[in-house]
Write a protein that holds these residues in place. Structure first.
Motif, PDB file in Angstrom:
ATOM      1  N   GLU A  80     -22.011   0.015 -94.584  1.00 22.97           N
ATOM      2  CA  GLU A  80     -23.575   0.159 -94.424  1.00 22.97           C
ATOM      3  C   GLU A  80     -24.104  -0.770 -93.677  1.00 22.97           C
ATOM      4  N   ALA A  81     -23.784  -0.933 -92.391  1.00 23.18           N
ATOM      5  CA  ALA A  81     -24.235  -1.776 -91.561  1.00 23.18           C
ATOM      6  C   ALA A  81     -25.778  -1.809 -91.237  1.00 23.18           C
ATOM      7  N   GLU A  82     -26.170  -0.549 -91.309  1.00 21.92           N
ATOM      8  CA  GLU A  82     -27.559  -0.179 -90.904  1.00 21.92           C
ATOM      9  C   GLU A  82     -28.560  -0.980 -91.978  1.00 21.92           C
ATOM     10  N   LEU A  83     -28.044  -1.340 -93.037  1.00 21.26           N
ATOM     11  CA  LEU A  83     -28.960  -2.188 -94.042  1.00 21.26           C
ATOM     12  C   LEU A  83     -29.412  -3.350 -93.569  1.00 21.26           C
ATOM     13  N   GLY A  84     -29.104  -3.950 -92.368  1.00 23.56           N
ATOM     14  CA  GLY A  84     -29.506  -5.092 -91.844  1.00 23.56           C
ATOM     15  C   GLY A  84     -28.638  -6.424 -92.473  1.00 23.56           C
ATOM     16  N   ASP A 121     -21.533  -8.679 -81.208  1.00 20.45           N
ATOM     17  CA  ASP A 121     -21.928  -9.026 -82.429  1.00 20.45           C
ATOM     18  C   ASP A 121     -21.244  -8.186 -83.602  1.00 20.45           C
ATOM     19  N   ARG A 122     -20.947  -6.843 -83.416  1.00 21.62           N
ATOM     20  CA  ARG A 122     -20.080  -6.522 -84.641  1.00 21.62           C
ATOM     21  C   ARG A 122     -18.630  -7.084 -84.795  1.00 21.62           C
ATOM     22  N   LEU A 123     -17.988  -7.244 -83.757  1.00 24.49           N
ATOM     23  CA  LEU A 123     -16.766  -7.849 -83.405  1.00 24.49           C
ATOM     24  C   LEU A 123     -16.852  -9.340 -84.265  1.00 24.49           C
ATOM     25  N   LEU A 124     -17.718 -10.106 -83.922  1.00 21.00           N
ATOM     26  CA  LEU A 124     -17.819 -11.263 -84.392  1.00 21.00           C
ATOM     27  C   LEU A 124     -17.887 -11.485 -85.915  1.00 21.00           C
ATOM     28  N   THR A 125     -18.618 -10.498 -86.288  1.00 18.15           N
ATOM     29  CA  THR A 125     -18.780 -10.479 -87.716  1.00 18.15           C
ATOM     30  C   THR A 125     -17.998  -9.598 -88.615  1.00 18.15           C
ATOM     31  N   GLY A 126     -16.986  -9.196 -87.921  1.00 20.09           N
ATOM     32  CA  GLY A 126     -15.740  -8.571 -88.419  1.00 20.09           C
ATOM     33  C   GLY A 126     -15.915  -6.923 -88.714  1.00 20.09           C
ATOM     34  N   GLN A 127     -16.796  -6.317 -87.896  1.00 22.63           N
ATOM     35  CA  GLN A 127     -17.113  -5.047 -88.224  1.00 22.63           C
ATOM     36  C   GLN A 127     -16.051  -4.256 -87.174  1.00 22.63           C
ATOM     37  N   VAL A 128     -15.123  -3.634 -87.617  1.00 24.29           N
ATOM     38  CA  VAL A 128     -14.220  -2.889 -86.607  1.00 24.29           C
ATOM     39  C   VAL A 128     -14.253  -1.430 -87.205  1.00 24.29           C
ATOM     40  N   ASP A 129     -13.981  -0.578 -86.001  1.00 21.55           N
ATOM     41  CA  ASP A 129     -13.939   0.655 -86.121  1.00 21.55           C
ATOM     42  C   ASP A 129     -12.361   1.459 -86.068  1.00 21.55           C
ATOM     43  N   TRP A 138     -11.328   6.118 -82.448  1.00 18.71           N
ATOM     44  CA  TRP A 138     -12.784   5.936 -82.114  1.00 18.71           C
ATOM     45  C   TRP A 138     -12.713   5.211 -80.824  1.00 18.71           C
ATOM     46  N   PHE A 139     -12.217   4.018 -80.522  1.00 17.09           N
ATOM     47  CA  PHE A 139     -12.387   3.216 -79.265  1.00 17.09           C
ATOM     48  C   PHE A 139     -11.684   4.009 -78.382  1.00 17.09           C
ATOM     49  N   ASP A 140     -10.521   4.684 -78.541  1.00 14.42           N
ATOM     50  CA  ASP A 140     -10.050   5.518 -77.359  1.00 14.42           C
ATOM     51  C   ASP A 140     -11.014   6.428 -76.993  1.00 14.42           C
ATOM     52  N   LEU A 141     -11.679   7.275 -78.045  1.00 12.27           N
ATOM     53  CA  LEU A 141     -12.440   8.445 -77.661  1.00 12.27           C
ATOM     54  C   LEU A 141     -13.677   7.818 -77.012  1.00 12.27           C
ATOM     55  N   ARG A 142     -14.208   6.565 -77.257  1.00 17.74           N
ATOM     56  CA  ARG A 142     -15.428   5.773 -76.518  1.00 17.74           C
ATOM     57  C   ARG A 142     -15.218   5.745 -74.924  1.00 17.74           C
ATOM     58  N   VAL A 186     -21.249   9.349 -79.211  1.00 21.56           N
ATOM     59  CA  VAL A 186     -20.510   8.053 -78.954  1.00 21.56           C
ATOM     60  C   VAL A 186     -21.156   7.013 -78.217  1.00 21.56           C
ATOM     61  N   LEU A 187     -21.706   7.610 -76.945  1.00 21.46           N
ATOM     62  CA  LEU A 187     -22.246   6.785 -76.057  1.00 21.46           C
ATOM     63  C   LEU A 187     -23.504   5.983 -76.577  1.00 21.46           C
ATOM     64  N   ASP A 188     -24.482   6.535 -77.551  1.00 19.90           N
ATOM     65  CA  ASP A 188     -25.578   6.036 -77.726  1.00 19.90           C
ATOM     66  C   ASP A 188     -25.690   5.402 -79.049  1.00 19.90           C
ATOM     67  N   GLY A 189     -24.653   5.357 -79.654  1.00 17.66           N
ATOM     68  CA  GLY A 189     -24.337   4.493 -80.803  1.00 17.66           C
ATOM     69  C   GLY A 189     -23.176   3.601 -81.001  1.00 17.66           C
ATOM     70  N   THR A 190     -22.932   3.221 -81.898  1.00 19.67           N
ATOM     71  CA  THR A 190     -21.970   2.218 -82.169  1.00 19.67           C
ATOM     72  C   THR A 190     -20.437   2.517 -82.370  1.00 19.67           C
ATOM     73  N   MET A 191     -20.230   4.019 -82.377  1.00 17.23           N
ATOM     74  CA  MET A 191     -19.025   4.563 -82.894  1.00 17.23           C
ATOM     75  C   MET A 191     -17.965   3.970 -81.788  1.00 17.23           C
ATOM     76  N   GLY A 192     -16.842   3.364 -82.263  1.00 18.31           N
ATOM     77  CA  GLY A 192     -15.730   2.978 -81.504  1.00 18.31           C
ATOM     78  C   GLY A 192     -16.073   1.798 -80.583  1.00 18.31           C
ATOM     79  N   ASN A 193     -17.261   1.220 -80.543  1.00 17.69           N
ATOM     80  CA  ASN A 193     -17.501   0.082 -79.915  1.00 17.69           C
ATOM     81  C   ASN A 193     -16.579  -1.380 -80.238  1.00 17.69           C
ATOM     82  N   THR A 194     -16.025  -1.346 -81.439  1.00 16.94           N
ATOM     83  CA  THR A 194     -14.823  -2.455 -81.689  1.00 16.94           C
ATOM     84  C   THR A 194     -13.862  -1.803 -82.506  1.00 16.94           C
ATOM     85  N   ALA A 195     -12.582  -2.506 -82.176  1.00 23.95           N
ATOM     86  CA  ALA A 195     -11.433  -1.867 -82.895  1.00 23.95           C
ATOM     87  C   ALA A 195     -10.515  -2.877 -82.837  1.00 23.95           C
TER      88      ALA A 195
END
Length: 979
Positions: A15-19, A112-120, A124-128, A800-809
């Motif tokens: 739930e990354a959206e919790l901040g 930021d997502r990568l360095l804080t360990g958030q990976v998809d 998803w990365f391929d689709l992005r 995909v383009l406007d959100g975070t989906m697949g921006n880390t893997a």
């Protein structure tokens, strides 16, 4: 002991959206985290907590709780809590304990997502990456906005849509003859403008009877959801302006024109485009000005930049009425009707010059008289040069023809195609049946013939107008129903009713049994009575369609008629049924009576005689022998060939002879003279129009070379083999089940893990069937047509383009040639240019991917290892292991991110320069053309040129501000293939 300390900062992996969360308390079993930004508290098991500790490194930018930013240079940990040291925005040294970090910090960016360990997920990365690639390609495509609509690829419609949608705030009159697709043209223009960002809000005003038809057509053909606004809907918004409730507003003209308060609210709203259908109904005259409807549209047109006016009969009320329509487009240009008439007189000369291009050099003088500017003279010289090649002459001829069309007449603001010019329309066959006048009708007619004063008495007694009282005997009969002799319903004594019943039951060659039949009568009461007669006397269910019905009731009647299997055989309409509705699936039209005006007659026939009609049109006209109605039919048939084909001169003929015709409806000798005079004027007017402005309009309304190019571009998108592959990948990622069901169809339905909010797909429901084939979608209204512009595809791409989906893997690479444990970073950068959507910057520089592949030694492997080549050899990793691997390699990853940014920046100047060159080539050419046109054709508005100049300057500035930003990053770690 627990690894958690109160005050530490974590983010939730799920739930990354919790901040940013703060540890409140912990013990050996559980930890409680407060997410202040979202006012949520969560308690987790310490051994399985889906949490990632937030720890920033050198170069990272962090936000303090009280709003200031800091660039980290180093950090220190004391008793489990981190303190960051660095500089603020002014370069002043400062420190920031992690407890003072802003709770609202979001980790949406890839870094930021990568360095804080958030990976998809890896797919998803391929689709992005693929989404970014296809989006860039489609946004620049010449057919953008035209590839998705469910339409036949008809040249004149696509040419007009392409020509008009290219313009800044287009203001044009779409005046194709009945059945040639003005609604489709308007829908294409609207769809293109919305897709390109040229428009975001539109107001569509149509006659009451057509509101639901427009609503359905915009949804069915263009997948555009519009809000139908009426008084009930408006009141539901209370004190709020109802015109602000949606991007696309559809409203009834009758409702808005009669409501000053609602007009004021419409004027207060900011729309980019105004569309007005059946605009010939707006009253205006030089002496009296405009009626309520005209004044309303005039006010709206004065505030809304874009304006599309639609009419099949631009001159129905004469040249003055046509001038009134043009005033709405450009009041400064069309302010003097005398000057307008003088300009019209020169069109024949221009049309003759264009025709003379085919017979040069013998006709050089005729062309030179019109082509009097230096550029045209040079082209003319090439055409007359014996030494010029055939190819040079062909190019010069096309350029000179286009120049003459551009520079003369109203062709820039008015588009009118005729059936003769478009071609491919079916034959019309007239079937007239003479019937005996019933005694009740005959008594009235004979008395009028014997006693001239009785006509005046009849007009007073019935309240009807002349010559309606003569042409429509059933209406006269009803008006005289208080007479004891007239006790029966009119349909029980009218032979036309029995004639129709016999035709409907006749299985012979001339019968109508088994065929759909549209019946049109002038009066509502006639239509209602005829429907009742068919039910009582013949057992037919014949829905009636008239102005007294609600919109839903009209749509229900039309739908019952259109149903091929269980629908009614007959639909009975009043005159309103001859405007706007499309009944081309039917080929039999019964005109129970005839309208007085030739344009209304053509509108009736045009309900069936439309593009796509595959059968000859059978026109059935019952009439009473030696009656005024029969004489009116003679005038139509013999005077102007009105039943044969549209000519566009009916209005002028009615203006010239309408009054005399009304007086001759009881006098065969006088009628013969009027028919002779009508035919003579008809031939003259037809010749004038074919030689003059109409010929110019036809030549300008569809330029075959341009139309063919647009169609070819659309077909290129239709045949794009990348689309099905992309959609299948996207459906899989978004959790949509896809099953082939044969005949080129697939069925899409929500899967058990489908992401919410996908158009047409609701969890627990069946979904829908779809096809990629245009022909299949046109044949089946129940099937969606999947294209790059379909709402489902656009929604998935947008998410995909406007959100975070697949921006880390993170993925593993097993390869015998690469040592185990090596680190690689695949970085995808994306051009970013903050510019208003209305600039449509994407046609020159859409979001463009720049891929950089680095290994931990800093070697750039981009050129040697392709995206596809790498992807097919990767293996997925579970999220917990992925987070651990990233935590263990944070420092080298930071270095690769910094190096990747430097590598990507070297590509930016080339991308910007290429985009700038494309922009200048297109806009400079268009500016030169418009400036040249403005010297000859006052229809080119100075505002249009100035707007294009401002647009060019804004694009220059926007392109200069283009930057690259990291869009996605995939970490690749090599492993022993034998492990």
């Amino acid at each position: 002991m627990s690894d958690f300390t109160p005050g530490q900062r974590f983010i939730s992996d799920g739930e990354a959206e919790l901040g940013l969360g703060t540890v409140l308390n912990c013990d050996a079993r559980s930890v409680t985290i407060l997410f202040s930004a979202s006012q949520e508290t969560r308690t987790y098991n310490t051994r399985q907590a889906p949490l990632t500790r937030v720890a920033f490194g050198a170069g990272d930018s962090v936000l303090a709780a009280d709003g200031w930013q800091m660039t980290v240079s180093e950090s220190q940990e004391h008793r489990g809590l981190i303190t960051y040291y660095g500089e603020d925005a002014e370069g002043t040294a400062c420190e920031l304990p992690e407890t003072k970090l802003a709770d609202t910090m979001q980790f949406n960016q890839a870094r930021d997502r990568l360095l804080t360990g958030q990976v998809d997920r890896n797919d998803w990365f391929d689709l992005r990456f693929r989404t970014l690639h296809h989006y860039q390609r489609i946004e620049q495509h010449a057919a953008l906005g035209f590839g998705g609509p469910r339409i036949d690829l008809i040249p004149h419609q696509l040419f007009i849509a392409d020509e008009v949608a290219r313009r800044h705030a287009p203001r044009v009159l779409l005046a194709d003859e009945v059945g040639l697709g003005k609604t489709i043209e308007a829908g294409l223009i609207l769809h293109r403008l919305l897709m390109t960002g040229r428009a975001s809000r539109a107001l569509i005003l149509v006659p009451d009877s057509l509101t639901h038809q427009w609503l359905v057509e915009l949804l069915r053909r263009f997948s555009l959801e519009v809000t139908l606004l009426d008084e009930t809907q408006s009141q539901a918004h209370g004190e709020h302006n109802p015109f602000e409730s949606a991007q696309l507003i559809l409203a009834s003209q009758g409702w808005l024109f009669a409501n000053a308060a609602r007009q004021a609210q419409a004027l207060e709203s900011r729309f980019d485009l105004l569309i007005v259908d059946e605009v010939h109904h707006l009253d205006w005259s030089v002496e009296e000005g405009g009626g309520a409807g005209y004044r309303c549209v005039e006010q709206l047109a004065g505030q809304i930049a874009g304006l599309l006016l639609l009419t099949a009969t631009p001159e129905q009320m004469g040249l003055e009425s046509h001038f009134a329509r043009l005033r709405l487009l450009d009041a400064e240009r069309y302010h003097d009707i005398a000057r307008f008439k003088q300009e019209e007189s020169h069109y024949a000369e221009v049309a003759s010059a264009i025709e003379a291009l085919e017979t040069l050099p013998a006709t050089r003088d005729a062309v030179a008289a019109v082509a009097d500017d230096p550029d045209s003279q040079m082209l003319l010289a090439t055409l007359c040069d014996a030494a010029a090649s055939d190819e040079q002459k062909a190019q010069a001829r096309e350029q000179l023809q286009n120049a003459l069309l551009d520079r003369h007449g109203t062709g820039r603001v008015m588009f009118r195609n005729s059936r003769r010019h478009v071609g491919g329309f079916p034959e019309r066959r007239l079937h007239q049946s003479e019937l005996e006048l019933p005694s009740a009708y005959r008594r009235v007619q004979r008395r009028v013939e014997r006693d001239e004063d009785y006509l005046d008495e009849l007009l007073i007694e019935t309240g009807m107008d002349h010559p309606d009282v003569l042409i429509y005997p059933d209406a006269t009969y009803r008006a005289l129903s208080e007479d004891p002799l007239n006790g029966e319903p009119w349909w029980q004594i009218d032979p036309r009713v029995n004639w129709l019943l016999e035709k409907l039951a006749d299985t012979g060659e001339d019968g109508l049994a088994g065929d759909k039949v549209l019946v049109i009568a002038h009066h509502r009461e006639t239509a209602e009575g005829l429907s009742e007669a068919l039910r009582v006397l013949g057992g037919y269910h014949a829905p009636v369609f008239h102005e007294g019905l609600s919109l839903i009731e009209r749509d229900r009647a039309a739908a019952a008629f259109a149903d091929e299997e269980d629908g009614s055989q007959v639909l009975v309409c009043s005159e309103i049924g001859s405007e706007g509705r499309n009944f081309q699936f039917c080929r039999h039209l019964v005109m129970f009576d005839l309208p007085q005006h030739p344009d209304q007659l053509e509108q009736r026939i045009g309900r069936l005689d439309r593009i796509g009609q595959r059968h000859a049109i059978e026109l059935h006209v019952p009439m009473f022998a030696a009656s005024p109605g029969a004489r009116l039919a003679r005038w139509y048939h013999e005077g102007m060939r009105a039943f044969g084909a549209p000519t566009g001169v009916g209005s002028e003929l009615f203006d010239a002879f309408g009054d005399d015709l009304a007086d001759a409806l009881l006098d065969d000798e006088a009628l013969d003279e009027i028919i002779t005079d009508t035919r003579a004027l008809f031939e003259t007017k037809l010749a004038e129009r074919e030689a003059g402005r109409n010929r110019l309009l036809e030549l300008n309304a569809c330029r075959p070379h341009r139309a063919s190019a647009v169609i070819e571009a659309v077909r290129e998108l239709d045949d794009d083999t990348a689309l099905p592959r992309y959609v299948e990948r996207a459906l899989d990622v978004f959790g949509v089940d896809s099953q082939e069901i044969g005949a080129g169809l697939v069925h899409l339905k929500p899967g058990s893990h489908m992401l919410d909010g996908l158009p047409g797909l609701v969890k627990g429901e069946e979904g829908f069937s779809a096809t990629y084939r245009r022909e299949t979608a046109l044949a089946r209204d129940d099937v969606h047509r999947l294209s790059w512009e379909h709402p489902l595809v656009r929604e998935m791409m947008g998410r995909v383009l406007d959100g975070t989906m697949g921006n880390t893997a993170l993925a593993l690479l097993r390869h015998p040639a690469i040592p185990s444990g090596r680190l690689m970073a695949e970085l995808v950068f994306r051009t970013h240019c903050p510019a208003p959507r209305a600039l449509h910057l994407n046609r020159f520089l859409p979001p463009t991917a720049v891929r950089v592949l680095l290994d931990e030694s800093g070697a750039n492997l981009t050129a040697s290892i392709s995206f596809t080549g790498l992807s097919k050899n990767l293996q997925k990793v579970n999220k917990s292991l992925a987070r651990d691997l990233i935590k263990s390699r944070l420092e080298p990853l930071r270095g690769l991110l910094a190096q990747g940014e430097q590598e990507a920046e070297t590509s930016l100047p080339g991308l910007v320069d290429a985009a700038r060159a494309r922009m200048r080539e297109q806009l400079d050419g268009e500016l030169d053309r418009l400036r040249a046109l403005a010297r000859h054709n006052p229809a080119v508005r100075s505002e249009e040129i100035e707007a294009l100049e401002r647009e060019r300057q804004a694009l220059e500035e926007a392109l200069a501000a283009t930057r690259l930003r990291l869009d996605a990053v995939r970490v690749v770690i090599t492993v022993d293939p034998n492990a």
